[in-house]
Design a protein around this motif. Structure first.
Motif, PDB file in Angstrom:
ATOM      1  N   ASN A 129       4.614 -11.338  -3.010  1.00 43.75           N
ATOM      2  CA  ASN A 129       3.990 -10.992  -4.295  1.00 43.75           C
ATOM      3  C   ASN A 129       3.605 -12.236  -5.090  1.00 43.75           C
ATOM      4  N   ASN A 151       2.497 -14.356 -13.199  1.00 44.28           N
ATOM      5  CA  ASN A 151       2.686 -12.935 -13.468  1.00 44.28           C
ATOM      6  C   ASN A 151       2.407 -12.645 -14.933  1.00 44.28           C
ATOM      7  N   THR A 162       1.910  -6.953  -9.541  1.00 41.34           N
ATOM      8  CA  THR A 162       2.297  -6.539  -8.180  1.00 41.34           C
ATOM      9  C   THR A 162       3.514  -5.629  -8.276  1.00 41.34           C
ATOM     10  N   VAL A 165       7.055  -4.785  -2.684  1.00 36.41           N
ATOM     11  CA  VAL A 165       6.463  -4.666  -1.351  1.00 36.41           C
ATOM     12  C   VAL A 165       7.030  -3.437  -0.665  1.00 36.41           C
TER      13      VAL A 165
END
Length: 168
Positions: A129, A151, A162, A165
């Motif tokens: 990410n 971020n 993001t 995952v």
């Protein structure tokens, strides 16, 4: 054919009207193509970053602080393994008032059969990410308007975050 005096200038006005409408439609199509191109460019950059983040594991190259943590607590991450980026989904979360941009959340789907422990997957997911956001920021030259973790990542019209995952 004989034209009466009642229609003088009507053809020119209709022509100008249709020309104006055509011009407005063309501008709208160009604007939509530009927006689509920006989003495609960002997703391509995210995929490139995800691959870079996954390959960092294969090369066993880490920042010193991370390597020290991995060496003492997560030794398995230091050895090569096969990590595959299957796909990256982009979810439009709508207009974000805080950033005055459309928010897009990216979700990477990853396969790594050799890595099954949750702590290892969490570390690898965080790295993937990070590299996705970093790649987007570098692609648009917006590193100076985000934080050290990139971020969120920015483009001219979008703000990218993001999600965790997804391991498949």
């Amino acid at each position: 054919m004989i034209l009466s005096n009642d229609f003088k200038g009507q053809l020119a006005i209709e022509y100008i009207f249709w020309l104006g409408i055509s011009f407005i439609l063309i501008l709208n199509m160009v604007n939509m193509a530009t927006d689509s191109d920006e989003l495609n460019r960002a997703i391509t950059a995210a995929r490139s970053g995800a691959i870079e983040g996954a390959n960092m594991n294969s090369f066993a190259v880490f920042p010193e602080k991370s390597f020290d943590e991995y060496e003492s607590n997560k030794e398995r991450i230091n050895f090569p393994s096969s990590i595959r980026i299957l796909r990256i989904d982009a979810i439009n979360c709508g207009f974000n008032v805080s950033y005055q941009k459309t928010k897009i959340q990216l979700i990477a789907y990853v396969s790594a059969p050799g890595i099954s422990q949750k702590t290892y997957r969490d570390s690898l997911g965080s790295r993937i990410n990070y590299f996705m956001r970093r790649s987007i920021s570098k692609s648009f030259g917006t590193e100076n308007i985000t934080n050290s973790l990139y971020n969120p990542a920015f483009s001219p019209k979008y703000v990218f975050t993001t999600a965790d995952v997804r391991w498949v």
